[in-house]
Structures are given as structure tokens and as C-alpha cells.
Design a protein around this motif. Sequence first.
Motif, mmCIF file in Angstrom:
data_model
loop_
_atom_site.group_PDB
_atom_site.id
_atom_site.type_symbol
_atom_site.label_atom_id
_atom_site.label_comp_id
_atom_site.label_asym_id
_atom_site.label_seq_id
_atom_site.Cartn_x
_atom_site.Cartn_y
_atom_site.Cartn_z
ATOM 1 N N TYR A 56 0.850 -1.202 0.000
ATOM 2 C CA TYR A 56 0.000 0.000 0.000
ATOM 3 C C TYR A 56 0.887 1.254 0.000
ATOM 4 N N VAL A 57 1.925 1.230 0.825
ATOM 5 C CA VAL A 57 2.849 2.377 0.905
ATOM 6 C C VAL A 57 3.526 2.599 -0.456
ATOM 7 N N LEU A 58 3.976 1.497 -1.069
ATOM 8 C CA LEU A 58 4.657 1.624 -2.366
ATOM 9 C C LEU A 58 3.693 2.152 -3.440
ATOM 10 N N GLU A 99 12.633 -0.775 0.755
ATOM 11 C CA GLU A 99 11.729 -1.069 -0.369
ATOM 12 C C GLU A 99 11.430 0.207 -1.141
ATOM 13 N N LEU A 100 11.246 1.313 -0.404
ATOM 14 C CA LEU A 100 10.960 2.592 -1.069
ATOM 15 C C LEU A 100 12.142 3.032 -1.930
ATOM 16 N N CYS A 101 13.361 2.715 -1.475
ATOM 17 C CA CYS A 101 14.548 3.069 -2.277
ATOM 18 C C CYS A 101 14.533 2.365 -3.627
ATOM 19 N N LYS A 102 13.881 1.210 -3.677
ATOM 20 C CA LYS A 102 13.862 0.459 -4.941
ATOM 21 C C LYS A 102 12.833 1.032 -5.915
ATOM 22 N N SER A 103 11.947 1.893 -5.421
ATOM 23 C CA SER A 103 10.874 2.410 -6.274
ATOM 24 C C SER A 103 11.354 3.593 -7.114
ATOM 25 N N PRO A 104 11.064 3.578 -8.415
ATOM 26 C CA PRO A 104 11.444 4.716 -9.260
ATOM 27 C C PRO A 104 10.731 6.004 -8.855
ATOM 28 N N ALA A 105 9.658 5.877 -8.059
ATOM 29 C CA ALA A 105 8.898 7.063 -7.643
ATOM 30 C C ALA A 105 9.673 7.924 -6.646
ATOM 31 N N LYS A 128 22.279 3.982 -2.016
ATOM 32 C CA LYS A 128 23.317 4.197 -3.038
ATOM 33 C C LYS A 128 23.134 3.219 -4.188
ATOM 34 N N SER A 129 22.850 1.948 -3.841
ATOM 35 C CA SER A 129 22.769 0.971 -4.922
ATOM 36 C C SER A 129 21.562 1.244 -5.829
ATOM 37 N N HIS A 130 20.595 1.998 -5.347
ATOM 38 C CA HIS A 130 19.441 2.341 -6.207
ATOM 39 C C HIS A 130 19.492 3.803 -6.653
#
Length: 252
Positions: A56-58, A99-105, A128-130
Motif C-alpha cells: 500500500y505504501v509503495l 523497499e521505497l529506495c527500490k521504487s522509481p517514484a 546508493k545501490s538504487h
Amino acid sequence: MTMDIFTHKKPPYICTSLTGKNKEEIRDELNTVIPKQPDVIEWRADFLKDIHHVNYVLMIAEEISSISNKPMIVTIRSEREGGQKISLTEDEKVHLLSELCKSPAVNSIDFEVSNDPEHIKELRRISKSHNKKLILSYHNFDFTPENETIMQQAIKSESYGADIAKVAVMPEHKDDVLLLLNVTKEMDDDLRIPIITMSMGDIGSLSRIVGWAYGSIMTFGIGVQRSAPGQIPIDKLKQIIEMTQETVGDWK
Ligand SMILES: O=C1C[C@@](O)(C(=O)O)C[C@@H](O)[C@@H]1O
């Protein structure tokens, strides 16, 4: 595509915070905020009621990004530093931020420098990795500590590899606002990373107008609802900064 906060305009960037409790409230906030054209959106996800539902957050992060088309900072402010009481453990919070770091948003995450060093290192590695920016922040809603203490927090943020160090402190009298501006200039001179600073509350609001001249690259204005005391509505903030910049020029 993740938008870079730092390339699209000359500082200070005007940031506004979304504090809705659910998707509907956040949509409503965006409808009011977007016409005011902030440069950056901070999503204060600690205000979200269902923060424990990762998907839901993502999904909300994606929606904010697609509606706003602005760089977004996600903040889950700890209660200890002025945030809302949330139902996540520290480990769960770090997992959610990862998980949020992985999101393009998402462009950036904000995490307090007072957090567990292992958690900070973990989020530095993942952000950093994202290719996401890590803002390490320090807040004091009670008073303005002395110059050296504020400086130490910023130096600590830099030493953890933060992309930006942020400091928000509460003045007890007018001298505290001058102290904050003074240490802002010192940080700008001495640190290698950009800084964001503010003195909160009514008298502190002066720092939100002139902080850029001392080196603070961002200032927070009200879109719908303030996320900290002393914030100024975006339209007035923009106007007054533009007017001061016209006279002050590029001086800092
Ligand atoms: O750290 C900050 C700065 C702030 O506290 C302010 O004083 O404008 C507002 C918060 O939402 C943000 O996370």
C-alpha cells in the motif's frame, strides 16, 4: 525516471510536505499543492494510518510521483524527533525505507542521524545501490543547542556518507535564530555535502526566508497543512524569496 532534486533550478528549492492519513487525503492534498508549484515533495509517511502495509505504501509513493511529477523525499519521522507515533519497529521501518529506495517514484529518503548506526549504514548501502539520495537529519523541537553540537551532528551525517545533512532546531529567543544562520554558514563553508537548515517556530520563520543566503539549499513551505511550526505558505514564501534574491543577488 527518478528526478534529481539538485539540477533543475537554482536553490533554495521549495519543498512542501504531504501529511495525509490515507490515499484519499493525500490525493486531495496533491490537488491543492500541485498548482502552487513546489520544487520538491516531502511525503511524511509517518502520518499514514496503514504504514505497516508495504505494498500500500509503495502504491501511494507511485501515485504521488505520477500525479506530482516532482522529485520526492520520503520521510518516516521518528516520534523522538517530532514525528507521529507509528506501529512499525525500527527494523520494519528500515525494511520499508529499503523497499521505497527500490521504487522509481522515490528520489530521496530522510533518516535521523541519531538512529542506530547499523540501520544508517544499511540504508546508505541500499539507497546508493538504487541511486537514491540519503538525507541524514537532526531535529530539536525543544531548544537550539550550541553551535558545536549542531556542527557535530552535521559532521556525523557527512561521515556516514549522507548526500545532504539537515538540521531543524527550535529557538527560545532571537539570538538562537542568528546562531542557526551562523552555523549554517559554517557548515556550508566546512562540509563537502549540501545542507538544509531551519530555525522553527514564529521567530525562526525568518530563517526559512533567508537561510539560502547562508547556504541552506532547501526551505519548507505550507501546501495544505504545516509539518513543523513556523512554516510559511508556499505562495508567500516563493514571493518573498524572489524579492530578497532580486536585491541580494547571488551573494551568500
Ligand atoms: O525535517 C524537516 C523539516 C521540518 O521539520 C521543518 O521545520 O520545516 C519539516 C519536516 O516535515 C521535515 O522532515
